[in-house]
Design a protein around this motif. Structure first.
Motif, PDB file in Angstrom:
ATOM      1  N   ARG A  78      10.478   1.293  -7.271  1.00 58.61           N
ATOM      2  CA  ARG A  78      11.326   0.363  -8.022  1.00 58.61           C
ATOM      3  C   ARG A  78      10.767  -1.181  -7.513  1.00 58.61           C
ATOM      4  O   ARG A  78      10.758  -1.899  -8.225  1.00 58.61           O
ATOM      5  CB  ARG A  78      12.998   0.674  -7.616  1.00 58.61           C
ATOM      6  CG  ARG A  78      13.540   1.468  -8.414  1.00 58.61           C
ATOM      7  CD  ARG A  78      15.222   1.367  -8.554  1.00 58.61           C
ATOM      8  NE  ARG A  78      15.457   1.627  -6.820  1.00 58.61           N
ATOM      9  CZ  ARG A  78      15.993   2.636  -6.422  1.00 58.61           C
ATOM     10  NH1 ARG A  78      15.810   3.822  -7.057  1.00 58.61           N
ATOM     11  NH2 ARG A  78      16.428   2.656  -5.188  1.00 58.61           N
ATOM     12  N   GLY A  79      10.440  -1.154  -6.214  1.00 55.13           N
ATOM     13  CA  GLY A  79       9.726  -2.294  -5.516  1.00 55.13           C
ATOM     14  C   GLY A  79       8.496  -2.763  -6.546  1.00 55.13           C
ATOM     15  O   GLY A  79       8.450  -3.926  -6.907  1.00 55.13           O
ATOM     16  N   LEU A  80       7.980  -1.933  -6.650  1.00 56.73           N
ATOM     17  CA  LEU A  80       6.450  -1.931  -7.463  1.00 56.73           C
ATOM     18  C   LEU A  80       6.725  -2.344  -8.762  1.00 56.73           C
ATOM     19  O   LEU A  80       6.177  -3.274  -9.321  1.00 56.73           O
ATOM     20  CB  LEU A  80       5.552  -0.706  -7.241  1.00 56.73           C
ATOM     21  CG  LEU A  80       4.068  -0.707  -7.541  1.00 56.73           C
ATOM     22  CD1 LEU A  80       3.432  -1.969  -6.506  1.00 56.73           C
ATOM     23  CD2 LEU A  80       3.560   0.516  -7.353  1.00 56.73           C
ATOM     24  N   GLU A  81       7.791  -1.741  -9.502  1.00 53.79           N
ATOM     25  CA  GLU A  81       7.964  -2.009 -11.008  1.00 53.79           C
ATOM     26  C   GLU A  81       8.596  -3.320 -10.962  1.00 53.79           C
ATOM     27  O   GLU A  81       8.359  -4.175 -11.922  1.00 53.79           O
ATOM     28  CB  GLU A  81       8.982  -1.109 -11.455  1.00 53.79           C
ATOM     29  CG  GLU A  81       8.196   0.471 -11.577  1.00 53.79           C
ATOM     30  CD  GLU A  81       9.219   1.500 -12.339  1.00 53.79           C
ATOM     31  OE1 GLU A  81       8.866   2.261 -12.869  1.00 53.79           O
ATOM     32  OE2 GLU A  81      10.385   1.224 -11.693  1.00 53.79           O
ATOM     33  N   ALA A  82       9.341  -3.665  -9.982  1.00 56.89           N
ATOM     34  CA  ALA A  82       9.901  -5.135  -9.964  1.00 56.89           C
ATOM     35  C   ALA A  82       8.975  -6.145  -9.929  1.00 56.89           C
ATOM     36  O   ALA A  82       9.066  -7.313 -10.564  1.00 56.89           O
ATOM     37  CB  ALA A  82      10.965  -5.247  -9.071  1.00 56.89           C
ATOM     38  N   VAL A  90      10.759   7.187  -2.040  1.00 54.52           N
ATOM     39  CA  VAL A  90       9.797   7.448  -3.048  1.00 54.52           C
ATOM     40  C   VAL A  90      10.235   6.380  -4.338  1.00 54.52           C
ATOM     41  O   VAL A  90       9.583   5.508  -4.626  1.00 54.52           O
ATOM     42  CB  VAL A  90       9.539   8.798  -3.651  1.00 54.52           C
ATOM     43  CG1 VAL A  90       8.638   8.589  -4.837  1.00 54.52           C
ATOM     44  CG2 VAL A  90       8.749   9.452  -2.642  1.00 54.52           C
ATOM     45  N   SER A  91      11.600   6.619  -4.682  1.00 56.64           N
ATOM     46  CA  SER A  91      12.291   5.778  -5.592  1.00 56.64           C
ATOM     47  C   SER A  91      12.484   4.361  -5.442  1.00 56.64           C
ATOM     48  O   SER A  91      12.312   3.541  -6.146  1.00 56.64           O
ATOM     49  CB  SER A  91      13.664   6.398  -6.052  1.00 56.64           C
ATOM     50  OG  SER A  91      13.796   7.897  -6.441  1.00 56.64           O
ATOM     51  N   GLN A  92      12.770   4.186  -4.230  1.00 55.29           N
ATOM     52  CA  GLN A  92      12.812   2.763  -3.631  1.00 55.29           C
ATOM     53  C   GLN A  92      11.438   2.060  -3.783  1.00 55.29           C
ATOM     54  O   GLN A  92      11.456   0.764  -4.170  1.00 55.29           O
ATOM     55  CB  GLN A  92      13.442   2.869  -2.276  1.00 55.29           C
ATOM     56  CG  GLN A  92      13.891   1.167  -1.949  1.00 55.29           C
ATOM     57  CD  GLN A  92      14.452   1.199  -0.256  1.00 55.29           C
ATOM     58  OE1 GLN A  92      14.751   2.356   0.125  1.00 55.29           O
ATOM     59  NE2 GLN A  92      14.620   0.013   0.200  1.00 55.29           N
ATOM     60  N   PRO A 110       0.589  -1.286   0.029  1.00 55.65           N
ATOM     61  CA  PRO A 110       0.066  -0.004   0.152  1.00 55.65           C
ATOM     62  C   PRO A 110       0.604   1.176  -0.007  1.00 55.65           C
ATOM     63  O   PRO A 110       0.685   2.234  -0.643  1.00 55.65           O
ATOM     64  CB  PRO A 110      -0.809  -0.024   1.416  1.00 55.65           C
ATOM     65  CG  PRO A 110      -0.874  -1.638   1.570  1.00 55.65           C
ATOM     66  CD  PRO A 110       0.396  -2.058   1.028  1.00 55.65           C
ATOM     67  N   ALA A 111       2.079   1.246   0.607  1.00 61.55           N
ATOM     68  CA  ALA A 111       2.750   2.410   0.741  1.00 61.55           C
ATOM     69  C   ALA A 111       3.639   2.639  -0.522  1.00 61.55           C
ATOM     70  O   ALA A 111       3.632   3.869  -1.074  1.00 61.55           O
ATOM     71  CB  ALA A 111       3.881   2.233   1.761  1.00 61.55           C
ATOM     72  N   ALA A 112       3.618   1.711  -1.329  1.00 63.22           N
ATOM     73  CA  ALA A 112       4.176   1.728  -2.548  1.00 63.22           C
ATOM     74  C   ALA A 112       3.228   2.285  -3.572  1.00 63.22           C
ATOM     75  O   ALA A 112       3.380   3.102  -4.541  1.00 63.22           O
ATOM     76  CB  ALA A 112       4.699   0.411  -3.234  1.00 63.22           C
ATOM     77  N   LEU A 113       1.826   2.036  -3.386  1.00 63.27           N
ATOM     78  CA  LEU A 113       0.777   2.404  -4.362  1.00 63.27           C
ATOM     79  C   LEU A 113       0.473   3.923  -3.875  1.00 63.27           C
ATOM     80  O   LEU A 113       0.227   4.771  -5.078  1.00 63.27           O
ATOM     81  CB  LEU A 113      -0.492   1.498  -4.054  1.00 63.27           C
ATOM     82  CG  LEU A 113      -0.331  -0.045  -4.492  1.00 63.27           C
ATOM     83  CD1 LEU A 113      -1.649  -0.650  -3.995  1.00 63.27           C
ATOM     84  CD2 LEU A 113      -0.473  -0.017  -6.190  1.00 63.27           C
ATOM     85  N   ASP A 114       0.814   4.088  -2.648  1.00 61.06           N
ATOM     86  CA  ASP A 114       0.570   5.658  -2.368  1.00 61.06           C
ATOM     87  C   ASP A 114       1.533   6.637  -2.982  1.00 61.06           C
ATOM     88  O   ASP A 114       1.200   7.743  -3.478  1.00 61.06           O
ATOM     89  CB  ASP A 114       0.679   5.949  -0.662  1.00 61.06           C
ATOM     90  CG  ASP A 114      -0.485   5.308   0.055  1.00 61.06           C
ATOM     91  OD1 ASP A 114      -1.567   5.174  -0.741  1.00 61.06           O
ATOM     92  OD2 ASP A 114      -0.432   4.999   1.275  1.00 61.06           O
ATOM     93  N   CYS A 115       2.662   5.986  -3.162  1.00 59.28           N
ATOM     94  CA  CYS A 115       3.873   6.718  -3.793  1.00 59.28           C
ATOM     95  C   CYS A 115       3.468   6.800  -4.989  1.00 59.28           C
ATOM     96  O   CYS A 115       3.775   7.984  -5.760  1.00 59.28           O
ATOM     97  CB  CYS A 115       5.019   5.832  -3.750  1.00 59.28           C
ATOM     98  SG  CYS A 115       6.006   6.292  -2.287  1.00 59.28           S
TER      99      CYS A 115
END
Length: 301
Positions: A40-44, A35-37, A6-11
């Motif tokens: 990147r995790g979501l893209e991976a 934010v970048s990290q 969820p934190a990555a989706l918020d980013c």
């Protein structure tokens, strides 16, 4: 597929809103590196890029898909917090898209109660303005959770509700008519008469002229005024002929500051409310839709 962070989706949502890493980090009160990290995790996780790192930043098609999910998740969080009696996270806001003419006339009174409620409960309501023919694209791309649109057909995963019809009339100031159109507006002089146009997407003037004079694909002298309020003010000041919502120009007509040209001719624009649906219901989004429907009914009849 694993659960998304969820934190990555918020980013991702913050990046879409702020169109840059620095402002997204400021909004979320974290570092740009974080934010970048998370991105990147979501893209991976999905195995493909989600943003195009340009200026301004843009989402890829995969990014738009996840953005829709991120918006829906944020809306569900707001609903849960409200049901539990908890204060909503300060950065929580629900974005909806509306057209400028509706915003200038009936939308603000319709939403006032919910905005005042949001001030007490902590959530925010963000209004994104676009042409009524293009707000639907904002919904499809995941930029907003709901929209006021001229499109009648619902997207897959959305529901649609008719709001009413906004009627557009051609008007001009008495001084403009006396100086430039002493014989009135007719088929022989409309092409030499300046018409005010909201922006290059606005075709209400072309529609009105086509209906008034039976001319296919008319060519007009255009003067652009890209603000609903300024558009009407410019018409009152005598900049040209305007084609504007009847409910917006009515007070000026009644005061004698504008004259309706060919009252029997109008351009009727049907408006619809669209909103995303997920499992269950978005209580607050449903309330927004209901408030808009009631406000439109009161204003548009």
């Amino acid at each position: 597929m694993n659960e998304f962070d969820p934190a990555a989706l918020d980013c991702l949502a913050a990046l879409a809103d702020e169109q840059g890493f620095e402002r997204a980090a400021q909004r979320l009160a974290i570092t740009q590196s974080a934010v970048s990290q998370r991105l990147r995790g979501l893209e991976a996780q999905v195995g493909q890029p989600l943003v195009v790192r340009s200026r301004p930043l843009r989402l890829t098609e995969a990014g738009k898909v996840l953005l829709r999910f991120a918006r829906q998740l944020q809306a569900l969080r707001v609903d849960v917090a409200r049901e539990l009696g908890e204060r909503v996270a300060p950065q929580s806001r629900l974005a909806i898209a509306v057209n400028a003419d509706s915003l200038a006339t009936w939308v603000l009174p319709a939403l006032d109660g919910l905005v005042q409620q949001g001030l007490r409960e902590g959530y925010g309501l963000e209004l994104v303005v676009d042409d009524q023919n293009f707000t639907h694209d904002r919904l499809r791309q995941g930029a907003v959770l709901g929209c006021v649109s001229t499109v009648a057909e619902a997207l897959q995963g959305c529901r649609v509700q008719a709001l009413g019809v906004m009627r557009y009339m051609a008007v001009a100031s008495p001084d403009f008519l006396a100086a430039h159109l002493p014989d009135g507006l007719h088929v022989g002089n409309f092409a030499d008469t300046p018409f005010l146009v909201f922006n290059r997407r606005d075709d209400s003037q072309l529609q009105w002229v086509s209906r008034a004079f039976g001319v296919r694909s008319p060519r007009l002298r255009e003067r652009f005024v890209p603000s609903s309020e300024a558009y009407v003010n410019a018409t009152v000041m005598g900049w040209g002929v305007g084609v504007a919502p009847e409910i917006q120009v009515r007070p000026f007509v009644e005061a004698g500051r504008l004259t309706v040209l060919k009252p029997e001719i109008g351009v009727d624009v049907a408006l619809y409310w669209h909103q995303w649906q997920l499992q269950g219901r978005f209580a607050l989004l449903d309330q927004i839709g209901q408030a808009l429907a009631e406000g439109a009914q009161k204003a548009l009849g």
